[in-house]
Structures are given as C-alpha cells and as structure tokens.
Design a protein around this motif. Sequence first.
Motif, PDB file in Angstrom:
ATOM      1  N   PRO A  90       0.801  -1.228   0.000  1.00 63.79           N
ATOM      2  CA  PRO A  90       0.000   0.000   0.000  1.00 63.79           C
ATOM      3  C   PRO A  90       0.836   1.282   0.000  1.00 63.79           C
ATOM      4  O   PRO A  90       0.536   2.212  -0.760  1.00 63.79           O
ATOM      5  CB  PRO A  90      -0.823  -0.121   1.295  1.00 63.79           C
ATOM      6  N   GLU A  91       1.883   1.322   0.817  1.00 68.46           N
ATOM      7  CA  GLU A  91       2.686   2.541   0.873  1.00 68.46           C
ATOM      8  C   GLU A  91       3.408   2.787  -0.444  1.00 68.46           C
ATOM      9  O   GLU A  91       3.437   3.911  -0.948  1.00 68.46           O
ATOM     10  CB  GLU A  91       3.690   2.453   2.024  1.00 68.46           C
ATOM     11  N   GLY A  92       4.013   1.731  -0.986  1.00 66.03           N
ATOM     12  CA  GLY A  92       4.699   1.876  -2.268  1.00 66.03           C
ATOM     13  C   GLY A  92       3.754   2.246  -3.390  1.00 66.03           C
ATOM     14  O   GLY A  92       4.092   3.064  -4.250  1.00 66.03           O
ATOM     15  N   ASP A  93       2.556   1.651  -3.364  1.00 71.19           N
ATOM     16  CA  ASP A  93       1.577   1.958  -4.410  1.00 71.19           C
ATOM     17  C   ASP A  93       1.122   3.411  -4.324  1.00 71.19           C
ATOM     18  O   ASP A  93       0.983   4.099  -5.341  1.00 71.19           O
ATOM     19  CB  ASP A  93       0.367   1.022  -4.289  1.00 71.19           C
ATOM     20  N   ARG A  94       0.887   3.892  -3.090  1.00 68.64           N
ATOM     21  CA  ARG A  94       0.471   5.293  -2.934  1.00 68.64           C
ATOM     22  C   ARG A  94       1.568   6.239  -3.400  1.00 68.64           C
ATOM     23  O   ARG A  94       1.292   7.274  -4.017  1.00 68.64           O
ATOM     24  CB  ARG A  94       0.118   5.571  -1.471  1.00 68.64           C
ATOM     25  N   GLN A 107      -6.733  -0.939  -6.893  1.00 67.87           N
ATOM     26  CA  GLN A 107      -7.140  -1.764  -8.038  1.00 67.87           C
ATOM     27  C   GLN A 107      -6.105  -1.711  -9.161  1.00 67.87           C
ATOM     28  O   GLN A 107      -5.781  -2.724  -9.778  1.00 67.87           O
ATOM     29  CB  GLN A 107      -8.507  -1.325  -8.568  1.00 67.87           C
ATOM     30  N   LYS A 108      -5.572  -0.506  -9.440  1.00 67.54           N
ATOM     31  CA  LYS A 108      -4.593  -0.390 -10.521  1.00 67.54           C
ATOM     32  C   LYS A 108      -3.286  -1.085 -10.153  1.00 67.54           C
ATOM     33  O   LYS A 108      -2.647  -1.725 -10.994  1.00 67.54           O
ATOM     34  CB  LYS A 108      -4.344   1.085 -10.867  1.00 67.54           C
ATOM     35  N   ALA A 109      -2.890  -0.970  -8.893  1.00 60.52           N
ATOM     36  CA  ALA A 109      -1.674  -1.654  -8.448  1.00 60.52           C
ATOM     37  C   ALA A 109      -1.845  -3.162  -8.552  1.00 60.52           C
ATOM     38  O   ALA A 109      -0.940  -3.877  -9.023  1.00 60.52           O
ATOM     39  CB  ALA A 109      -1.354  -1.254  -7.013  1.00 60.52           C
ATOM     40  N   ALA A 110      -3.008  -3.658  -8.119  1.00 59.76           N
ATOM     41  CA  ALA A 110      -3.279  -5.097  -8.221  1.00 59.76           C
ATOM     42  C   ALA A 110      -3.284  -5.537  -9.677  1.00 59.76           C
ATOM     43  O   ALA A 110      -2.749  -6.600 -10.024  1.00 59.76           O
ATOM     44  CB  ALA A 110      -4.608  -5.428  -7.559  1.00 59.76           C
ATOM     45  N   GLY A 111      -3.880  -4.720 -10.534  1.00 58.35           N
ATOM     46  CA  GLY A 111      -3.917  -5.045 -11.956  1.00 58.35           C
ATOM     47  C   GLY A 111      -2.530  -5.173 -12.555  1.00 58.35           C
ATOM     48  O   GLY A 111      -2.269  -6.071 -13.366  1.00 58.35           O
ATOM     49  N   VAL A 124     -10.714  -8.829  -7.290  1.00 58.92           N
ATOM     50  CA  VAL A 124      -9.882  -7.645  -7.529  1.00 58.92           C
ATOM     51  C   VAL A 124     -10.684  -6.374  -7.323  1.00 58.92           C
ATOM     52  O   VAL A 124     -10.151  -5.356  -6.892  1.00 58.92           O
ATOM     53  CB  VAL A 124      -9.270  -7.676  -8.950  1.00 58.92           C
ATOM     54  N   GLY A 125     -11.995  -6.441  -7.626  1.00 59.58           N
ATOM     55  CA  GLY A 125     -12.839  -5.261  -7.462  1.00 59.58           C
ATOM     56  C   GLY A 125     -12.869  -4.346  -8.675  1.00 59.58           C
ATOM     57  O   GLY A 125     -13.209  -3.162  -8.562  1.00 59.58           O
ATOM     58  N   LEU A 126     -12.512  -4.881  -9.856  1.00 60.89           N
ATOM     59  CA  LEU A 126     -12.575  -4.082 -11.070  1.00 60.89           C
ATOM     60  C   LEU A 126     -14.029  -3.904 -11.500  1.00 60.89           C
ATOM     61  O   LEU A 126     -14.862  -4.780 -11.266  1.00 60.89           O
ATOM     62  CB  LEU A 126     -11.794  -4.754 -12.201  1.00 60.89           C
ATOM     63  N   ASP A 127     -14.322  -2.780 -12.147  1.00 60.36           N
ATOM     64  CA  ASP A 127     -15.653  -2.644 -12.728  1.00 60.36           C
ATOM     65  C   ASP A 127     -15.692  -3.430 -14.037  1.00 60.36           C
ATOM     66  O   ASP A 127     -14.677  -3.975 -14.491  1.00 60.36           O
ATOM     67  CB  ASP A 127     -16.044  -1.182 -12.918  1.00 60.36           C
ATOM     68  N   ALA A 128     -16.858  -3.517 -14.640  1.00 61.85           N
ATOM     69  CA  ALA A 128     -17.023  -4.387 -15.812  1.00 61.85           C
ATOM     70  C   ALA A 128     -16.116  -3.963 -16.967  1.00 61.85           C
ATOM     71  O   ALA A 128     -15.526  -4.814 -17.649  1.00 61.85           O
ATOM     72  CB  ALA A 128     -18.481  -4.391 -16.256  1.00 61.85           C
TER      73      ALA A 128
END
Length: 226
Positions: free
Chosen positions: A99-103, A110-114, A165-169
């Motif tokens: 989380p810290e690195g992604d921020r 979601q984008k980091a997970a992607g 992941v929680g992505l939208d469609a």
Amino acid sequence: MTSARHHGDDAVALDETTPGRRLSSDERRRQILVAAMAVFGTRGYEGATTDEVARAAGVSQPYVVRLFGSKENLFLAALDDALSRLLAAFRAALRADDPEGDRAKGLTPQKAAGKRIGHAYVDLIEVRGLHQTLAHAYLLGSTPVIGAAARRGFAQVWRFFRDEVGLDADEARAFMAEGMLISTMIGLRIVDDYGSDPQITELFRSCFPTELPHVLGVLPRGGDRW
C-alpha cells in the motif's frame, strides 16, 4: 526436486534428487500434465494425440490412457491444471500488496493489483502451452463436455476480476481482452518477427514495456516443437 529438462524441444519433468528413483503415480501424473499442456497448446485438441503426449512425457501411451482414460479426459485435466495455475498466480499477485509503495507511485489499490496480476500473467509464459491450452479450450464451445468446462473456467476468471480484484465491468473486460491479445501473440509465434517487422516490434514494446527482454527469451518460436 522435480524440474524441467529439455530433450530436443520436449519439456519433460524429471526427478533429479535421486537418480534412478521411481516416480510415484502422482509425480507421473504431474509429468504427463506438463507434457499435455505443451502438446495441446501447440497442436490443439484435435491435432494432439495421447501417443504424442506420452512421448513428450517420457512414458508409454498405455500408461497415459491408464491414468486418464481418454484424450478428452486428459485435455480436461490439462485445462483444469492451466486454470488452477492461472488463478493461483493471480491470487498470489493480489495478496502481494504494498500500500505505501503503491500510494507513492500514485496507484489506486485496483490499478496496483492489476499491474501485479498482469506481470503474473506474463510470467506464466514460462509454463509452455498454458496460455494456448486455455485459448484452444475457448474455441471448443460446441463440444458438450469440454465446452462446458471451458465456459465455467472463463466465467471463473471473469468473477476473479470483478469480485476479488474489485474491477468494474469495463476494467475487467479490458484486462481480459489484453490477455487474449497476448495469448494470440504466443500462438502465432509472432516473436520470430520481432526486430524485423516494425509493426510487430511496436506491438511487443507496447504489450511488454518492462518485461520485454524476459518475454523475448521465453516465448515459443516457430522452429520449436512445442
């Protein structure tokens, strides 16, 4: 430890810790599935034979039939293995959050997970035939048993992106569409044209901006048997 060794262009799983050790039936099954993914990925369901899978695995054809019963059952097992590996890699990437690195990079969760999942998908190119076994299965929708299994697997991947992941469609659709593009590139063995065709070179650089040297080293080429 079981590792992959190449006999010509055939990837075969062998036990290297105890030379001459007799493999268990589970280890043999794993060995055959590794070979089956490579063969089905290259030949497709109709073009592959259990004899070819047996030769790639270094076992007899009757042994393959004894373990799996039929080519259809072997393909279903290879498909299930490919899907299991795919989703396991995706879930491992999803859990490896920073989380810290992604921020710091300005990335939403979601984008980091992607991005991590995208890297995991590319890394699976090293499992010869995995992407193409899935792609071949998705073309067999008219077959009663394999088609049903392929549809279930495809829906599983969609649900992973939407629910886990929680992505939208639209985001899930874009991710799966890019995955299909990469699978198509693998199946075409279009890597042979990298560096000589400007359009293909551009495509590779667009698809693999950070992993290109690794990808170029592991993609199957036109002259490879599998």
